[in-house]
Design a protein around this motif. Structure first.
Motif, PDB file in Angstrom:
ATOM      1  N   GLU A 273       0.820  -1.193   0.000  1.00 45.88           N
ATOM      2  CA  GLU A 273       0.000   0.000   0.000  1.00 45.88           C
ATOM      3  C   GLU A 273       0.862   1.255   0.000  1.00 45.88           C
ATOM      4  O   GLU A 273       0.513   2.262  -0.611  1.00 45.88           O
ATOM      5  CB  GLU A 273      -0.870  -0.025   1.259  1.00 45.88           C
ATOM      6  N   THR A 280       0.778   5.406  -7.566  1.00 49.63           N
ATOM      7  CA  THR A 280      -0.524   5.842  -8.063  1.00 49.63           C
ATOM      8  C   THR A 280      -0.761   7.317  -7.724  1.00 49.63           C
ATOM      9  O   THR A 280      -1.868   7.814  -7.833  1.00 49.63           O
ATOM     10  CB  THR A 280      -1.673   4.989  -7.478  1.00 49.63           C
ATOM     11  N   LYS A 282      -0.805  11.340  -8.093  1.00 50.69           N
ATOM     12  CA  LYS A 282      -1.231  12.042  -9.308  1.00 50.69           C
ATOM     13  C   LYS A 282      -0.088  12.666 -10.082  1.00 50.69           C
ATOM     14  O   LYS A 282      -0.210  12.847 -11.283  1.00 50.69           O
ATOM     15  CB  LYS A 282      -2.354  13.054  -9.058  1.00 50.69           C
ATOM     16  N   TYR A 374      -4.936   1.104 -13.306  1.00 48.01           N
ATOM     17  CA  TYR A 374      -5.662   1.831 -12.260  1.00 48.01           C
ATOM     18  C   TYR A 374      -5.545   3.338 -12.469  1.00 48.01           C
ATOM     19  O   TYR A 374      -6.553   4.051 -12.456  1.00 48.01           O
ATOM     20  CB  TYR A 374      -5.084   1.386 -10.921  1.00 48.01           C
ATOM     21  N   LYS A 378      -9.431   6.344 -15.619  1.00 53.72           N
ATOM     22  CA  LYS A 378     -10.304   7.517 -15.746  1.00 53.72           C
ATOM     23  C   LYS A 378     -10.066   8.232 -17.075  1.00 53.72           C
ATOM     24  O   LYS A 378     -11.010   8.635 -17.759  1.00 53.72           O
ATOM     25  CB  LYS A 378     -10.034   8.481 -14.571  1.00 53.72           C
TER      26      LYS A 378
ATOM     27  N   SER B  45      -8.127   2.472   0.748  1.00 52.91           N
ATOM     28  CA  SER B  45      -6.666   2.623   0.786  1.00 52.91           C
ATOM     29  C   SER B  45      -6.245   3.891   0.094  1.00 52.91           C
ATOM     30  O   SER B  45      -5.536   4.714   0.651  1.00 52.91           O
ATOM     31  CB  SER B  45      -5.967   1.468   0.081  1.00 52.91           C
ATOM     32  N   HIS B  46      -6.611   4.027  -1.165  1.00 53.59           N
ATOM     33  CA  HIS B  46      -6.234   5.234  -1.894  1.00 53.59           C
ATOM     34  C   HIS B  46      -7.123   5.404  -3.109  1.00 53.59           C
ATOM     35  O   HIS B  46      -7.833   4.492  -3.508  1.00 53.59           O
ATOM     36  CB  HIS B  46      -4.764   5.189  -2.309  1.00 53.59           C
ATOM     37  N   LYS B  47      -7.048   6.609  -3.663  1.00 59.49           N
ATOM     38  CA  LYS B  47      -7.800   6.899  -4.873  1.00 59.49           C
ATOM     39  C   LYS B  47      -6.813   7.129  -6.000  1.00 59.49           C
ATOM     40  O   LYS B  47      -5.713   7.641  -5.777  1.00 59.49           O
ATOM     41  CB  LYS B  47      -8.650   8.156  -4.682  1.00 59.49           C
ATOM     42  N   ALA B  48      -7.221   6.784  -7.206  1.00 60.12           N
ATOM     43  CA  ALA B  48      -6.373   7.042  -8.367  1.00 60.12           C
ATOM     44  C   ALA B  48      -6.364   8.545  -8.635  1.00 60.12           C
ATOM     45  O   ALA B  48      -7.225   9.253  -8.133  1.00 60.12           O
ATOM     46  CB  ALA B  48      -6.911   6.286  -9.573  1.00 60.12           C
ATOM     47  N   PRO B  49      -5.389   9.013  -9.420  1.00 63.62           N
ATOM     48  CA  PRO B  49      -5.432  10.424  -9.805  1.00 63.62           C
ATOM     49  C   PRO B  49      -6.812  10.737 -10.388  1.00 63.62           C
ATOM     50  O   PRO B  49      -7.418   9.872 -11.005  1.00 63.62           O
ATOM     51  CB  PRO B  49      -4.347  10.525 -10.887  1.00 63.62           C
ATOM     52  N   PHE B  50      -7.308  11.938 -10.210  1.00 63.14           N
ATOM     53  CA  PHE B  50      -8.659  12.344 -10.626  1.00 63.14           C
ATOM     54  C   PHE B  50      -9.735  11.691  -9.755  1.00 63.14           C
ATOM     55  O   PHE B  50     -10.910  11.721 -10.102  1.00 63.14           O
ATOM     56  CB  PHE B  50      -8.945  12.053 -12.109  1.00 63.14           C
ATOM     57  N   ASP B  52     -10.735   8.691  -9.232  1.00 66.38           N
ATOM     58  CA  ASP B  52     -11.489   7.551  -9.737  1.00 66.38           C
ATOM     59  C   ASP B  52     -10.566   6.758 -10.641  1.00 66.38           C
ATOM     60  O   ASP B  52      -9.881   7.366 -11.450  1.00 66.38           O
ATOM     61  CB  ASP B  52     -12.693   8.094 -10.533  1.00 66.38           C
ATOM     62  N   PRO B  53     -10.479   5.454 -10.574  1.00 65.80           N
ATOM     63  CA  PRO B  53     -11.114   4.523  -9.625  1.00 65.80           C
ATOM     64  C   PRO B  53     -10.529   4.638  -8.217  1.00 65.80           C
ATOM     65  O   PRO B  53      -9.641   5.452  -7.988  1.00 65.80           O
ATOM     66  CB  PRO B  53     -10.780   3.155 -10.228  1.00 65.80           C
ATOM     67  N   ILE B  54     -11.055   3.810  -7.319  1.00 69.07           N
ATOM     68  CA  ILE B  54     -10.538   3.801  -5.962  1.00 69.07           C
ATOM     69  C   ILE B  54     -10.069   2.394  -5.618  1.00 69.07           C
ATOM     70  O   ILE B  54     -10.378   1.443  -6.331  1.00 69.07           O
ATOM     71  CB  ILE B  54     -11.606   4.254  -4.940  1.00 69.07           C
ATOM     72  N   CYS B  55      -9.307   2.311  -4.540  1.00 67.66           N
ATOM     73  CA  CYS B  55      -8.810   0.997  -4.129  1.00 67.66           C
ATOM     74  C   CYS B  55      -9.171   0.777  -2.664  1.00 67.66           C
ATOM     75  O   CYS B  55      -8.874   1.629  -1.820  1.00 67.66           O
ATOM     76  CB  CYS B  55      -7.302   0.947  -4.327  1.00 67.66           C
TER      77      CYS B  55
END
Lengths: 706, 77
Positions: A273, A280, A282, A374, A378, B45-50, B52-55
């Motif tokens: 994690e 992951t 940004k 992942y 988007k 746990s975390h979100k992707a940039p923007f 969405d999606p999420i984890c």
């Protein structure tokens, strides 16, 4: 000694459970890839030596979380099991279980057991479970599950001998019924059992759920099950959901008795994690991804050159040897110019394909590829694609054939179709030689701002152009195609692991084989056909071409070698291919192309790089000097018959470049698209669309610069 | 006034919740098979940039999903 016997087994398990590592450990290089009957997903089979006189043939089934398929990959598992169930093969199934997520992994196990297959349970990744503080009592687990449980470490090879031993001396598993389908849908189960003449309740229940998607079920059986299901108002969703809940209830009971989970969670696995937080992120996330891409492309261009030159030289040498050994004649020519040249056209791409898929395999092995999907999801979704489209699009830079095969993991049909449709826009390795020649022809090799080479920049721009075409076409399709089907992005992000190099190596072998056998045979066949078309023509015309060529060469005072090359080019003009080139000339004239380019466009259908060879023949360079430089030289000296200026001016060359970026000129790709979509509709639409885009863009470019 | 029920999509990174039920029956089949069951504890746990999606973390592993999908997993208040 007893006669050697061949047992049959299949490996089944969740994705990321280490199934493929175990398969590789068991079979080593003894693998072959075939097709599952009726479907296109690769079937990997391998032979494992169990004892001195016993061998096992092992099938590696695609990873799946349950027997309710959500993608083309997973459907294969269900069809394989149904077929195996009817034929009472295989002798047993090895269920590979990731011990660190035992609960989720046991779901598939209980389903497989309910189908009555003899099972060996390979308990993998115990080290990960123990790191999380979980202790699994294996004797108790054997007691509860009534099957042999073999702890293995598929990465180090620990426990492989025990798996072999368990296969060689199978213990009889008493049949098990974790789920009682008769409690869920008694009438439907009974009726299907009767119709299909099977005695397994759970198989009957699975058929009630899935008969529509089953490839191995006859239309007659489908219709019969359809009426049974409709008559009884079978509630597929509700029943499936209560099945899964019931199974998890049972699994939790089993787990409670066999695993001690620490009261305070010490899940050290959560270091994954922490890596995720960076990969992951940004900013860092995208920065790292682009860095990885950069290194990857650098590798394709820089490293692949040496083996490619080697293959090129080798094929040239082979041609010469055959020429010297065999008497002159059309058979020798067919062998050298058709067969060997075609073979060379296939083999030349192997280095780039191997390097790219090696990279992808490493990224997949480490778990990084899931993170790329992942972070990109988007963005890709805005264009009707999925995060999972990233792998096919990147693979498309090597070759569209394996790339399109890699779309099978996309479970939404619309997203998958769009990915298949746009992947051929990505500039594949076969376009590189064409780009190289045309860029060398008109783009001066000078530096801009001291560091950037202008030719390099144009090359990159072409790649970008292909990528933009892919993305924008995806957007168009996204608007046109309406789909009620759901797309899932419910996906496990596996924990980070060090790559296993054997797995990477075997993955490369697998992709290269897919290329050689899927694309290669088409390229080879078309090369031969095109050779025939370019060598033969209407009799009179061919003879006349020869005589005229000789006369003209004599008048121009050519040397014997030059005369021969001149005659070849005259003959090509008179051949069927030449006729065809002239036939399409009016159509391509608006793009600035003449019949000579017309011939090259046609021959490019075998593989785009055939363009160079064709140009070499047309401009009578001869096969001894099929060097890029001499082709460039000849093309540069070609004069426009009307104006007397250079024929390959900026406008014409750019028009041709743009045409090669966009046009669908690859039979192998069309064949693969047909196989993956199971209809000619999509390859035809794709061909028309891409050719139209190419035509219009070339027209615009030519008109603008002219 | 009844409060609007929270879903997994409303979680903030590091926040935990317990699954109560699913809003979309067909989608729920996939969640169930992935071991995300009513009563399971989940943690974002975390979100992707923007965003969405999420984890999320569930059943001892990391599961990613789109926000739209996460919004169908309802949490116990």
């Amino acid at each position: 000694m007893a006669p050697s016997s061949l047992l049959k087994a299949a490996l089944i398990g969740n994705p990321n459970s280490g199934k493929t590592s175990l398969f590789n450990q068991l079979t080593g290089l003894n693998q072959k890839i075939g097709n599952f009957p009726g479907v296109t997903v690769d079937k990997k089979t391998g032979i494992s030596k169990l004892t001195s006189n016993q061998q096992a043939e092992i099938v590696d089934l695609p990873g799946t979380y349950s027997l309710y398929p959500k993608s083309a990959d997973e459907q294969v598992v269900m069809d394989y099991l149904f077929d195996a169930f009817l034929k009472a093969t295989p002798d047993f199934l090895i269920v590979v279980i990731d011990a660190s997520t035992l609960e989720r992994n046991l779901l598939l196990f209980t389903q497989v057991r309910d189908l009555g297959f003899p099972v060996i349970l390979a308990l993998n990744m115990l080290d990960l479970a123990e790191r999380d503080g979980k202790k699994i009592d294996i004797p108790k687990l054997i007691n509860k599950l009534h099957v042999p449980v073999v702890p293995v470490n598929a990465r180090t090879g620990e426990g492989i001998e025990q798996i072999r031993f368990a296969m060689a001396c199978p213990v009889h598993n008493p049949p098990e019924q974790y789920l009682k389908p008769m409690e869920l849908a008694p009438a439907v189960v009974a009726a299907i059992k009767k119709h299909m003449k099977i005695d397994n309740d759970y198989m009957a229940l699975l058929l009630a759920h899935q008969y529509e998607g089953m490839l191995s079920l006859s239309a007659y059986d489908k219709a019969a099950i359809d009426s049974i299901v409709k008559e009884n108002k079978f509630q597929s969703t509700g029943i499936q959901s209560s099945e899964t809940l019931k199974r998890y209830d049972l699994i939790r009971k089993i787990i409670k008795d066999t695993i001690s989970i620490p009261v305070v969670s010490t899940e050290k696995g959560r270091w994954s994690e922490r890596i995720d937080k960076v990969l992951t992120h940004k900013i860092y996330g995208f920065a790292i991804f682009f860095l990885v891409l950069f290194v990857m492309f650098q590798a394709i261009f820089a490293w692949a050159q040496y083996p490619m030159d080697l293959i090129d030289g080798l094929m040239g040498f082979l041609k010469e040897v055959v020429h010297n050994i065999l008497p002159e004649g059309s058979l020798t020519d067919l062998l050298t110019e058709g067969l060997i040249a075609g073979l060379g056209g296939v083999l030349i791409f192997i280095p780039q394909i191997a390097i790219l898929f090696g990279f992808i395999a490493v990224l997949e092995e480490t778990g990084y590829m899931s993170r790329v999907m992942y972070i990109m999801d988007k963005v890709m979704r805005q264009f009707g694609l999925s995060g999972k489209s990233v792998v096919p699009l990147i693979s498309g830079v090597a070759c569209a054939v394996p790339a399109i095969m890699a779309t099978r993991s996309i479970d939404n049909w619309k997203e998958r179709l769009i990915t298949i449709f746009v992947t051929p826009f990505m500039s594949c390795s076969a376009r590189i030689p064409v780009y190289t020649v045309l860029i060398a022809l008109v783009i001066p090799s000078k530096n801009i701002f001291g560091v950037f080479n202008l030719q390099g920049i144009v090359m990159m721009a072409l790649y970008l152009l292909g990528f933009l075409a892919a993305i924008l076409s995806a957007l168009v399709l996204h608007w046109i195609l309406r789909s009620k089907e759901r797309g899932y992005f419910i996906m496990e992000l596996p924990s980070y692991k060090m790559p296993r190099w054997t797995n990477v190596g075997l993955a490369i072998v697998e992709k290269v084989k897919a290329f050689v056998f899927e694309a290669g045979k088409v390229i080879l066949a078309i090369s031969i056909v095109l050779w025939v078309l370019a060598t033969y023509g209407p009799k009179e015309g061919m003879q006349q071409a020869k005589i005229e060529g000789q006369k003209e060469a004599l008048a121009k005072g050519y040397s014997p070698a030059e005369t021969e090359n001149y005659i070849s080019s005259k003959k090509l003009e008179a051949s069927y291919a030449g006729h065809f080139g002239k036939f399409i000339e009016p159509g391509i004239r608006p793009l600035g192309f003449d019949w000579k380019i017309g011939i090259a466009l046609i021959t490019s259908f075998a593989a785009r790089e055939v363009f160079i060879g064709t140009m070499a023949t047309i401009y009578s360079i001869g096969d001894q000097a099929e060097e890029t430089d001499s082709v460039v030289e000849k093309m540069r000296n070609e004069k426009d018959p009307q104006t007397g200026a250079a024929f390959y001016n900026i406008a014409r060359s750019l028009s041709l470049l743009v045409f090669y970026v966009f046009a669908m000129q690859c039979m192998s790709t069309l064949a693969v698209v047909y196989r993956e979509t199971k209809t000619w509709k999509w390859p035809i639409i794709q061909f028309v669309f891409m050719t139209a885009v190419a035509y219009v863009s070339s027209f615009v470019v030519y008109s603008f610069f002219e | 006034m009844t409060k609007i029920q929270k879903s997994v999509a409303d979680l903030k990174p590091g926040e935990k919740g317990t699954v109560c039920c699913f809003k979309d029956e067909i989608m729920s089949l996939k969640f169930l098979e992935m071991g995300c069951l009513p009563g399971s504890e989940v943690e974002l746990s975390h979100k992707a940039p923007f965003g969405d999606p999420i984890c999320i973390r569930v059943g001892g592993y990391a599961l990613s999903m789109r926000l739209k999908e996460a919004a169908t997993i309802m949490l116990i208040e």
